[in-house]
Scaffold this motif. Sequence first.
Motif, short mmCIF file in Angstrom:
data_model
loop_
_atom_site.label_atom_id
_atom_site.label_comp_id
_atom_site.label_asym_id
_atom_site.label_seq_id
_atom_site.Cartn_x
_atom_site.Cartn_y
_atom_site.Cartn_z
N ILE A 1 0.85 -1.18 0.00
CA ILE A 1 0.00 0.00 0.00
C ILE A 1 0.89 1.24 0.00
CG2 ILE A 1 -1.71 1.34 1.28
CD1 ILE A 1 -2.73 -1.24 2.52
N GLY A 2 0.74 2.09 -1.01
CA GLY A 2 1.44 3.36 -1.06
C GLY A 2 0.50 4.47 -0.61
N VAL A 3 0.86 5.17 0.46
CA VAL A 3 0.01 6.21 1.02
C VAL A 3 0.62 7.59 0.72
CG1 VAL A 3 -1.01 7.17 3.13
CG2 VAL A 3 -0.81 4.70 2.84
N SER A 4 -0.19 8.46 0.15
CA SER A 4 0.29 9.79 -0.21
C SER A 4 0.29 10.71 1.00
CB SER A 4 -0.60 10.38 -1.32
OG SER A 4 -0.52 9.60 -2.49
N LEU A 5 1.47 11.21 1.35
CA LEU A 5 1.64 12.24 2.38
C LEU A 5 2.58 13.29 1.80
CD1 LEU A 5 2.21 10.52 5.87
CD2 LEU A 5 0.16 11.70 5.07
N ASP A 6 2.24 14.54 1.95
CA ASP A 6 3.09 15.60 1.41
C ASP A 6 3.63 16.52 2.49
OD1 ASP A 6 3.07 15.14 -1.49
OD2 ASP A 6 0.91 15.36 -1.26
N GLY A 7 3.81 15.96 3.67
CA GLY A 7 4.33 16.71 4.78
C GLY A 7 3.64 16.26 6.06
N LEU A 8 3.97 16.92 7.15
CA LEU A 8 3.26 16.65 8.39
C LEU A 8 1.91 17.36 8.37
CD1 LEU A 8 6.09 16.58 11.07
CD2 LEU A 8 5.31 14.80 9.50
N GLU A 9 1.21 17.39 9.49
CA GLU A 9 -0.21 17.68 9.50
C GLU A 9 -0.61 18.97 8.78
OE1 GLU A 9 -3.95 17.79 12.67
OE2 GLU A 9 -1.90 17.42 13.35
N LYS A 10 -0.02 20.08 9.14
CA LYS A 10 -0.45 21.37 8.58
C LYS A 10 -0.24 21.42 7.07
CE LYS A 10 0.29 26.36 8.98
NZ LYS A 10 1.05 27.44 9.68
N ILE A 11 0.95 21.06 6.63
CA ILE A 11 1.28 21.13 5.20
C ILE A 11 0.50 20.08 4.42
CG2 ILE A 11 3.12 20.87 3.49
CD1 ILE A 11 3.35 23.44 5.07
N ASN A 12 0.46 18.86 4.92
CA ASN A 12 -0.26 17.81 4.21
C ASN A 12 -1.73 18.17 4.02
OD1 ASN A 12 -0.41 14.81 3.27
ND2 ASN A 12 -2.07 15.02 4.76
N ASP A 13 -2.39 18.64 5.08
CA ASP A 13 -3.82 18.94 4.99
C ASP A 13 -4.09 20.09 4.02
OD1 ASP A 13 -4.09 16.92 6.77
OD2 ASP A 13 -5.00 18.12 8.37
N ALA A 14 -3.14 21.03 3.94
CA ALA A 14 -3.29 22.12 2.98
C ALA A 14 -3.24 21.59 1.55
CB ALA A 14 -2.20 23.16 3.20
N PHE A 15 -2.33 20.65 1.28
CA PHE A 15 -2.23 20.05 -0.05
C PHE A 15 -3.43 19.16 -0.36
CE2 PHE A 15 2.19 21.37 0.00
CZ PHE A 15 2.45 21.62 -1.33
N ARG A 16 -3.95 18.50 0.65
CA ARG A 16 -5.06 17.57 0.47
C ARG A 16 -6.41 18.28 0.40
NH1 ARG A 16 -2.66 13.48 -1.69
NH2 ARG A 16 -0.53 13.63 -0.92
N GLY A 17 -6.47 19.51 0.88
CA GLY A 17 -7.71 20.28 0.79
C GLY A 17 -8.76 19.88 1.81
N VAL A 18 -8.38 19.07 2.81
CA VAL A 18 -9.33 18.62 3.83
C VAL A 18 -8.63 18.56 5.18
CG1 VAL A 18 -10.80 16.72 4.63
CG2 VAL A 18 -10.70 17.27 2.19
N ASP A 19 -9.16 19.26 6.17
CA ASP A 19 -8.60 19.19 7.52
C ASP A 19 -8.78 17.79 8.08
OD1 ASP A 19 -7.92 21.86 7.43
OD2 ASP A 19 -9.72 22.54 8.50
N GLY A 20 -7.78 17.31 8.77
CA GLY A 20 -7.84 15.98 9.36
C GLY A 20 -7.32 14.87 8.47
N ALA A 21 -6.91 15.21 7.24
CA ALA A 21 -6.45 14.18 6.31
C ALA A 21 -5.20 13.48 6.82
CB ALA A 21 -6.19 14.80 4.93
N PHE A 22 -4.30 14.23 7.45
CA PHE A 22 -3.05 13.63 7.94
C PHE A 22 -3.33 12.62 9.05
CE2 PHE A 22 0.50 13.53 10.94
CZ PHE A 22 1.56 13.20 10.10
#
Length: 390
Positions: free
Chosen positions: A140-161
Amino acid sequence: MIGISKLYCGTVEASDPLRYGRASKELPSHLLQFSQDKKPVVVWNTTSACNLKCVHCYASAGKVSVELDTKQGLEFIENLKDYGSPVILFSGGEPLMRKDLPKLIDAAVKREIRAVISTNGTLITKDTAMELCDLGLSYIGVSLDGLEKINDAFRGVDGAFKAAMKGIYHAMHQGIKVGLRFTMNKGNVAEIPKIFDLMRHEGIPRICFYHLVYTGRAKELMEEDLTHEQTRETLDLIMDRTKEMIDAGENVEVLTVDNHADGPYVYLRMKKDKDPRADNVLELLKMNGGNSTGLGIGCVNWDGDVHPDQFWRHHVLGNITKRPFSEIWDDPDNEFLQMLKNKKNHVKGRCRSCRWLDVCAGNFRARAEAATDDPWGEDPACYLSDEEIS
């Protein structure tokens, strides 16, 4: 893919793929990039539906569109088995939103095709992880683009991280191999050391660092791509942190993806450092063969359209509801596809005269076309100097 842990840190030697005869169906997963027959790893974007709104989504996912039904999907998998494709990567959108995904995974595994998932991780519950384990999912490859603040900004949804981390825990608890997928750009490059720290703290054994490709929604982020100097600094950082983990006895796999200039860059650094393994690395890079679009990797869309890779979605080679994938992929009358299979003969500019053409194959054609409107133009993300390529 350029295996930093394999090449720079020596976890794979040139003799390793040779032991298996370099046939796709015979190679273990960590050696697949060195296969000689280049049977395609197939990315299947099973659905356009997604529960997140990632700003750099190559598929511009979110809206529900027409999808292959279960019967068509099973026929497609059967054709891949007969054709000899070694891996099917279930992607999206978010593949876990597709209700028949377990049945499709089961069909692939029973036909001895390695089944892997590319997901945002947020939908991996305890029950889902148990089911995926029972089915024999390989990875399973899981997309993360940083820790919580940065990742959620890229994902467009709070709580995604937080949701993704829970998904990772559930999968790892079931013994499924899990890795991270990180797309590098100016907005998150400072997060890379923190991501390495996260891997060490949580025991995550694999990460792929993706270079930005300007397609889908990511086309709006072209100006956010790393500068050439930033790319070089980032590759040095990735190499240093990987070696640090390997030297500490941690069994990790670190790769970079979608910029084949990384291969020569690793080799040149090793030559500069007088590393005795440098020539061995060059041999592995030649086996790898560089960019594999239209050759060793292909993509099937949710509606059955076949693309040269998952990023080049406006080039349609055929549709599997009308012809089997194998016939489309080997069609001798598709001029564009045949040019892709011999792309080194068609690239222009610096690529054409580059001494690394045999180990890079002209780098990433989708990015070159996005920047120049020419599929054979120069890839602007090549950061090697004129001196290094001459």
